[in-house]
Design an enzyme around this catalytic site. Structure first.
Site, PDB file in Angstrom:
ATOM      1  N   SER A  22       0.874  -0.972  -0.023  1.00 52.85           N
ATOM      2  CA  SER A  22      -0.230  -0.569  -0.057  1.00 52.85           C
ATOM      3  C   SER A  22       0.518   1.140  -0.053  1.00 52.85           C
ATOM      4  O   SER A  22       1.910   1.268   0.608  1.00 52.85           O
ATOM      5  CB  SER A  22      -1.129  -0.245   1.222  1.00 52.85           C
ATOM      6  OG  SER A  22      -1.770   1.003   0.840  1.00 52.85           O
ATOM      7  N   PRO A  23       0.735   2.362  -1.147  1.00 59.06           N
ATOM      8  CA  PRO A  23       1.349   3.657  -0.499  1.00 59.06           C
ATOM      9  C   PRO A  23       1.714   3.808   0.532  1.00 59.06           C
ATOM     10  O   PRO A  23       0.447   4.478   1.495  1.00 59.06           O
ATOM     11  CB  PRO A  23       0.380   4.679  -1.596  1.00 59.06           C
ATOM     12  CG  PRO A  23      -0.381   3.822  -2.634  1.00 59.06           C
ATOM     13  CD  PRO A  23      -0.822   2.031  -1.252  1.00 59.06           C
ATOM     14  N   CYS A  25       3.639   7.438   2.475  1.00 63.03           N
ATOM     15  CA  CYS A  25       4.810   8.504   2.695  1.00 63.03           C
ATOM     16  C   CYS A  25       5.119   8.159   3.696  1.00 63.03           C
ATOM     17  O   CYS A  25       5.360   8.028   4.683  1.00 63.03           O
ATOM     18  CB  CYS A  25       3.761   9.694   2.977  1.00 63.03           C
ATOM     19  SG  CYS A  25       2.275  10.087   2.258  1.00 63.03           S
ATOM     20  N   TYR A 182      -8.054  14.516   0.478  1.00 60.96           N
ATOM     21  CA  TYR A 182      -7.119  15.527  -0.341  1.00 60.96           C
ATOM     22  C   TYR A 182      -8.344  15.507  -1.609  1.00 60.96           C
ATOM     23  O   TYR A 182      -9.088  15.486  -1.472  1.00 60.96           O
ATOM     24  CB  TYR A 182      -5.390  14.413  -0.830  1.00 60.96           C
ATOM     25  CG  TYR A 182      -4.601  13.784   0.835  1.00 60.96           C
ATOM     26  CD1 TYR A 182      -4.464  14.717   1.288  1.00 60.96           C
ATOM     27  CD2 TYR A 182      -4.209  12.418  -0.011  1.00 60.96           C
ATOM     28  CE1 TYR A 182      -3.501  14.520   2.623  1.00 60.96           C
ATOM     29  CE2 TYR A 182      -4.108  12.034   1.335  1.00 60.96           C
ATOM     30  CZ  TYR A 182      -3.536  12.980   2.505  1.00 60.96           C
ATOM     31  OH  TYR A 182      -2.332  12.613   3.548  1.00 60.96           O
ATOM     32  N   ARG A 324       2.018  -1.356   7.625  1.00 56.45           N
ATOM     33  CA  ARG A 324       2.369  -1.377   8.392  1.00 56.45           C
ATOM     34  C   ARG A 324       3.035  -2.751   8.454  1.00 56.45           C
ATOM     35  O   ARG A 324       4.398  -3.290   8.853  1.00 56.45           O
ATOM     36  CB  ARG A 324       0.990  -0.556   9.376  1.00 56.45           C
ATOM     37  CG  ARG A 324       1.319   0.387  10.017  1.00 56.45           C
ATOM     38  CD  ARG A 324       0.195   0.358  11.338  1.00 56.45           C
ATOM     39  NE  ARG A 324       0.291   2.076  11.139  1.00 56.45           N
ATOM     40  CZ  ARG A 324      -0.208   2.639  10.688  1.00 56.45           C
ATOM     41  NH1 ARG A 324      -1.962   2.010   9.935  1.00 56.45           N
ATOM     42  NH2 ARG A 324      -0.913   4.058  11.082  1.00 56.45           N
TER      43      ARG A 324
END
Length: 369
Positions: A22-23, A25, A182, A324
């Site tokens: 998963s993306p 940051c 976003y 995670r």
């Protein structure tokens, strides 16, 4: 029924299994440029056996970053550092994907590791964010400037041009980020979109920007490569975006060329009460998949191999996305295969550590796009 380690094809791209990175940051860029950190971070997950490795949110314009340290793809200079990463990912037998994003009103913030929080001032490299309406996300965030209707076309064009750069960088999948509060999600949600023009008010107007971004990217993105869309399936807030609207959006974007809906949730407003627990967002993926026929990805507190395999075997989703779990263990798929009794190939360089009888994979560069 398929299982976690059964290959999965979207358009002309086949993934070796149903596991996606998963993306996430990383806040490790200068001027949006991918660094050695990104090479190792993303490359190691490909070595670990992920079917597809998605980059973190990659800003389509400089002012579309969450923080000044975010990854970007708004210029030609961003292509080669990313191409180095995609080449390595493909050599490992994984698929390189990129998440295209615009932070909207949640932009120009300090990265989480900073002692300071909230809006970054111009004197420290910050900027005034933009949004559908001039409503700040929270007290500590900058007041955004509402986009004029005539400016929205430039946002759409920025997404399309970023997709073209992604193709030249060697990516085989694009994910549009329309979740977590976003910019695109801000247009979807009536809690952040108070416009009275063609991009606000009724459902058809609030979803218009997402549809136009999908169509613009599809005009640049190769037909044989898949297009994913990450959404917040619900705002978890009264009067906000909800699962019913998400189902209808999926019905609309499927025919426009979206191949999979990545079903997350929340992020639109502060203080939303989310019922956190194992697989708490998976029911959204199951419902959208069942009611629309569009493939879905489940994400959120998916931790064990048995849980992930159950999601796939029971038809709740077509893929699982882990974040995670991959931070804790870059080789999660290899260990999951062993636990589930699946023979999944290990890198030939790691053969001495592989379970007895495990197949191996040798590096082989994919054909150029």
């Amino acid at each position: 029924m398929p299982h976690l380690f059964e290959p999965f094809a979207l358009r002309g791209v086949e993934m070796a299994n149903r596991i996606a990175v998963s993306p996430m940051c990383q806040y490790s860029c200068v001027d949006g440029l991918a660094s050695d950190w990104h090479f190792v971070h993303l490359g190691s997950r490909a070595m670990g056996g992920a079917g597809i490795v998605l980059t973190e949110a990659s800003a389509v314009v400089a002012e579309g970053r969450i923080s000044p340290q975010d990854l970007g793809i708004w210029s030609e200079g961003h292509i080669e550092p990313l191409a180095r990463i995609t080449r390595f990912i493909h050599e490992q037998g994984s698929v390189a994907g990129i998440q295209l994003a615009h932070a909207g009103r949640k932009g120009s913030t300090y990265q989480p590791s900073e002692k300071k929080q909230g809006a970054v001032p111009a004197s420290e490299g910050g900027w005034q964010p933009v949004a559908p309406s001039a409503i700040a996300f929270d007290r500590s965030y900058a007041l955004p400037r509402a986009l004029a209707e005539g400016e929205i076309g430039a946002v759409i064009q920025a997404f399309a041009e970023a997709a073209e750069r992604a193709r030249r960088a060697g990516f085989r999948a694009v994910e549009i980020h329309a979740a977590h509060g976003y910019l695109l999600h801000e247009f979807l949600s009536p809690l952040s979109n108070k416009r009275t023009d063609g991009y606000g008010g009724a459902f058809e107007n609030r979803t218009r920007l997402v549809r136009e971004v999908v169509a613009a990217i599809r005009s640049k993105w190769p037909e044989r490569f898949p297009l994913l869309l990450r959404i917040s399936s619900t705002d978890w807030a009264e009067g906000g975006w909800d699962i019913e609207q998400s189902v209808e959006l999926a019905r609309q974007v499927g025919p426009l060329g979206v191949d999979l809906i990545d079903c997350s949730s929340g992020g639109s407003v502060p203080g939303a009460r989310m019922p956190l627990g194992p697989g708490y967002q998976t029911p959204f993926a199951e419902r959208i998949r069942r009611e629309t026929g569009v493939p879905t990805g489940a994400v959120g507190m998916i931790t064990s191999p048995e849980q992930a395999d159950h999601i796939i075997r029971t038809g709740q989703a077509d893929m699982v996305l882990l974040a995670r779990g991959f931070l804790r263990d870059p080789y999660w798929p290899l260990h999951a295969a062993r636990k589930l009794g699946q023979k999944f190939p290990w890198p030939v360089q790691y053969l001495r550590a592989a379970p007895e009888g495990s197949p191996t994979r040798a590096a082989s560069v994919f054909d150029e796009p």
